[in-house]
Every structure is written in structure tokens, then in C-alpha cells.
Scaffold this active site. Structure first.
Site, PDB file in Angstrom:
ATOM      1  N   GLU A 100       0.851  -1.199   0.000  1.00 33.80           N
ATOM      2  CA  GLU A 100       0.000   0.000   0.000  1.00 33.80           C
ATOM      3  C   GLU A 100       0.885   1.248   0.000  1.00 33.80           C
ATOM      4  OE1 GLU A 100      -2.437   1.564  -0.776  1.00 33.80           O
ATOM      5  OE2 GLU A 100      -4.091   1.321   0.626  1.00 33.80           O
ATOM      6  N   ASP A 101       0.356   2.354  -0.508  1.00 30.00           N
ATOM      7  CA  ASP A 101       1.142   3.594  -0.515  1.00 30.00           C
ATOM      8  C   ASP A 101       1.169   4.257   0.858  1.00 30.00           C
ATOM      9  OD1 ASP A 101      -1.573   4.255  -0.658  1.00 30.00           O
ATOM     10  OD2 ASP A 101      -1.366   5.634  -2.352  1.00 30.00           O
ATOM     11  N   ASP A 104      -3.747   5.822   6.407  1.00 31.21           N
ATOM     12  CA  ASP A 104      -4.200   7.077   7.000  1.00 31.21           C
ATOM     13  C   ASP A 104      -5.185   6.722   8.120  1.00 31.21           C
ATOM     14  OD1 ASP A 104      -4.532   9.894   7.113  1.00 31.21           O
ATOM     15  OD2 ASP A 104      -6.197   9.828   5.702  1.00 31.21           O
ATOM     16  N   PHE A 153      -0.710  16.222   4.123  1.00 30.13           N
ATOM     17  CA  PHE A 153      -1.190  15.612   2.896  1.00 30.13           C
ATOM     18  C   PHE A 153      -0.034  15.609   1.906  1.00 30.13           C
ATOM     19  CE2 PHE A 153      -3.336  14.721  -0.992  1.00 30.13           C
ATOM     20  CZ  PHE A 153      -4.317  13.829  -0.591  1.00 30.13           C
ATOM     21  N   ARG A 166       1.315  11.993  -9.336  1.00 30.84           N
ATOM     22  CA  ARG A 166       1.830  10.659  -8.996  1.00 30.84           C
ATOM     23  C   ARG A 166       3.256  10.436  -9.492  1.00 30.84           C
ATOM     24  NH1 ARG A 166      -2.500   7.478  -7.206  1.00 30.84           N
ATOM     25  NH2 ARG A 166      -4.510   7.834  -8.204  1.00 30.84           N
TER      26      ARG A 166
END
Ligand code: IMP
Ligand code: MG
Length: 175
Positions: A100-101, A104, A153, A166
Site C-alpha cells: 500500500e502507498d 491514514d 497531505f 503521482r
């Protein structure tokens, strides 16, 4: 076009990412040894991290892909997770590593864990490039974590805002 104009500052450089990905791959290689592993890329955000990580894994690896969506082009999690594209292969009795990136609130991976456990894999572990533990709502802890970050963020190295940024080779904080 200036790709960098919306960036406030670089949080994690290309060099830092490269070194950490190497470290993560070593941890994973040490843990699994020669056991075959299904490595799942969670689209789209993990694709850059996944591509770098898998090239450093030494066990027999199969790739699979899954697309989930919890964010509708917003900065706030809805807590609702939709499987937009499912795995191609069965994971029954397989060791599975989810890549996963970022974690959160944790809702995405918490829903995913529930879904995948119902398919009777031998094991499931989570590897995330970034973790924002201060924002956690669901009970999720990554088995492998690249960097723990504050509540910023971030974009780049696969992570997006509204589908963009990206391709930046580093992780950056938006203006
Ligand atoms: P969670 O369900 O709240 O853990 O959200 C996980 C997903 O939210 C990630 O896979 C990202 O797509 C997105 N996300 C969370 N924080 C960020 C961020 O700082 N930048 C870009 N995407 C983010
Ligand atoms: Mg994502």
C-alpha cells in the site's frame, strides 16, 4: 509545465526512498526466506513503490493487482471502501503481502483484511510506504513500514491529489 509549482517542500527525497525500499526488501527477504509470495499492488497509488520493491525481493514472487477506492477526489476519507478491481488469482493457502502507498485512517486496509481473510490465505501481511498513525481510526498496524509521517497531505512516488502528481520521484507536501 512546472510539475513542482504546487509543492511546498520535499518531505522524503529520492535517495531516502531508495535506501528505505532496500531496507524493507531486506526485512521481507529475511522473514520469508525461500517461501513463495503473492505480492499485491493496491492500485493506483502503490504502483511506483511496488515496482521498486518487487525488484529487490529474492523469493519466488507472483504479482497481483487490486483497485480500491475510499476517497472520491477529496482530502478526507469517507470510510467507505469499494473494490473497483479484484485480484486476478486465488489466494487460498498462499502467503500474501499487500503493498500500500499510505495508511491514514486505516479503513481501507481494515476492510481489505476482512475481505481477504474470508478467502483463506495461509497468511496476510501489510507493507506500506508511509504511515500516518496520528490519523488512525481503524485497528491496523503495518508489518513493514517505510516511513512514519506527521499529519501532512503528501503527493508523489505514486501518491496523488485528484489523480495528479503521482509521477514525482519524491514524496512532497502540497502548498
Ligand atoms: P485510509 O483508508 O484512510 O487509510 O486511506 C488510505 C488511502 O487514502 C491511501 O491509499 C491513499 O489513496 C489515500 N491517502 C491518505 N492520505 C493521503 C495523502 O497524504 N496523500 C495522498 N493520498 C492519501
Ligand atoms: Mg491509495
Amino acid at each position: 509545465m512546472d510539475l513542482h509549482k504546487d509543492i511546498a517542500r520535499i518531505l522524503i527525497s529520492e535517495e531516502e526512498i531508495r535506501a528505505r525500499v532496500e531496507g524493507l526488501a531486506k526485512e521481507i527477504n529475511d522473514d520469508y526466506g525461500d517461501k513463495p509470495l503473492v505480492v499485491v499492488c493496491i492500485l493506483k497509488g502503490s504502483v511506483v513503490f511496488f515496482a521498486d520493491l518487487v525488484r529487490r525481493l529474492t523469493m519466488p514472487v507472483r504479482f497481483d493487482f487490486m483497485a480500491l477506492s475510499s476517497y472520491e477526489n477529496a482530502r478526507v476519507s469517507s470510510g467507505i471502501v469499494r473494490v473497483a478491481m479484484d485480484l486476478y488469482e486465488t489466494i487460498e493457502d498462499k502467503d500474501v503481502l499487500i503493498v500500500e502507498d499510505i495508511i491514514d485512517t486505516g479503513h481501507t486496509l481494515s476492510h481489505l483484511r476482512e475481505l481477504l481473510y474470508s478467502r483463506a490465505p495461509k497468511s496476510i501481511r501489510f507493507c506500506t510506504l508511509l504511515d500516518k498513525p496520528s490519523r488512525r481510526e481503524a485497528n491496523i498496524h503495518p508489518d513493514y513500514c517505510g516511513f512514519t509521517i506527521e499529519d501532512h497531505f503528501v503527493v508523489g512516488y505514486g501518491l496523488d491529489i485528484g489523480g495528479e502528481h503521482r509521477q514525482l520521484p519524491y514524496v512532497a507536501i502540497m502548498k
